[in-house]
Motif scaffolding. Structure first.
Motif: not given
Length: 429
Positions: A171-184
């Motif tokens: 994505g635009l802000w390059q979230f890893m899967y785990g970090t993305g889940i952490q921030f909903d």
């Protein structure tokens, strides 16, 4: 001159066949010296150009350094930007931002390198920025984050919302899967909210706010966004307790050491683009020229495109979070369709027709091809430049959904040279 390991890293990026062939030509010209394989300067220019092109144009971004090769940081003086002028401009920027934009030779070399090697990419990036930056600024302001943090998305993704690194950052802000889940940020078979410009921006704001609370410094928050807060803490300790980014930089991972200067260089070039004769291309859309509407059942982009005059590529560009070009209807999690504003009324007028078409397609799913589609009636079509599924469907008098079904296509994306099986209606009637 560079060692062979650079070439091994570079070839892990996904290139077009033409660019692969060019790289292998460059590989053949490697010079052997003292049992080490080295590149000639001409090879380095070629490889640098191809890799930067991949970073800004490819749907897949590899984990390359933000400074591509040593030429970027050693003695590039072929530029009209003088040291004294740069010092003045950085000082002016520093007065307006909470970042530490003090002049230093390392930053100067990065800026000169970007102006020398990457200048041609900025007009396109600036056009994308006209669409995305108002969205970023709205939420950066809401979370009390410096508005200049919008430039981080350029460093991370070149403003390509569907971009993915080889390690899975998306994505635009390059979230890893785990970090993305952490921030909903939810990820499912249909939707990847890391690719949603609004939801991913909100998540990035939350994460950056946490990092600033942790370190009390926006430069260190940037470094931690790239490498994680643990690496920044270790760098602070190894430096003897310093908390200025430039003091701990030697103790950070190489990629992170290059990351913050890349952010500063990007900020400088955008802020002083006119002075360097860099002018934005026209964007396809401004964000205020689009609007969203809640959907009431699962529908696909080709069904929408068939009923209203919007190309599927536009739908995909405006709705990048839908992985299969399908908008699911989930009772407890509403998903919306973003359209050009002037198409909202047309969608509402034809909404029942679109849902009826979706019902018909669902009823036909998993059924075999009609009997009149004999194998000798099949046409093998080679995709040409400028082709898209709607254009090919119109050419043969069939529907986009048929083309997808006949060729087991999960999305509407095509590659030049790809072969498609088509059963023209005129042959079956």
């Amino acid at each position: 001159m560079k060692k062979l390991f650079i070439f091994i890293l570079l070839t892990s990026t996904v290139f077009s066949q033409e660019k692969k062939d060019t790289l292998f030509i460059a590989q053949d010209s490697i010079i052997e010296s003292n049992n080490q394989f080295l590149f000639s300067d001409a090879d380095l220019d070629l490889i640098d150009s191809l890799l930067v092109d991949q970073k800004f144009q490819s749907a897949l971004v590899d984990s390359l350094s933000y400074i591509i090769n040593d030429k970027d940081i050693i003695g590039n003086t072929d530029t009209a930007l003088s040291t004294d002028l740069l010092k003045v401009r950085l000082s002016n920027l520093n007065d307006k931002t909470p970042f530490n934009l003090a002049f230093n030779p390392s930053l100067e070399k990065v800026i000169n390198s970007y102006l020398l090697y990457r200048k041609r990419y900025y007009p396109g990036l600036m056009a994308k920025a006209k669409y995305y930056f108002p969205v970023f600024e709205q939420y950066l302001d809401q979370y009390d984050i410096p508005l200049e943090m919008k430039y981080l998305a350029i460093v991370e993704s070149a403003l390509r919302p569907q971009i993915k690194s080889r390690v899975g950052a998306t994505g635009l802000w390059q979230f890893m899967y785990g970090t993305g889940i952490q921030f909903d940020l939810k990820v499912s078979s249909y939707v990847d909210e890391r690719q949603d410009p609004v939801k991913a921006t909100i998540a990035a704001c939350k994460y950056l706010s946490e990092l600033f609370t942790l370190f009390g410094d926006w430069d260190l928050a940037l470094a931690a966004y790239n490498s994680g807060p643990g690496n920044v803490r270790k760098a602070i300790k190894r430096s003897g307790g310093y908390k200025n980014y430039w003091n701990i930089r030697p103790y950070l991972p190489r990629e992170t050491a290059d990351y913050v200067p890349a952010f500063y260089a990007t900020m400088y070039i955008f802020e002083y683009a006119n002075e360097h004769n860099i002018y934005s291309e026209l964007p396809k859309f401004f964000n205020f020229q689009t609007d969203t509407i809640q959907i009431k059942r699962t529908i696909s982009f080709d069904q929408i495109s068939e009923k209203i005059d919007v190309d599927e590529d536009i739908l995909s560009e405006l709705n990048p979070s839908y992985k299969l070009d399908i908008i699911p209807f989930i009772k407890d999690r509403k998903y919306a369709l973003r359209l050009p504003s002037d198409k909202i009324i047309e969608f509402l007028d034809k909404e029942k027709e679109i849902y009826a078409l979706a019902d018909t397609d669902d009823a036909q799913r998993e059924k075999p091809l009609p009997k009149y589609f004999e194998m000798d009636q099949r046409v093998r079509y080679k995709v040409r430049s400028g082709d898209f599924l709607g254009k090919i469907a119109n050419k043969f008098g069939v529907r986009v959904s048929d083309l997808k079904r006949w060729n087991s296509l999960k999305t509407s994306r095509l590659k030049i040279g790809q072969r498609l099986s088509v059963y023209p209606k005129k042959l079956g009637k």
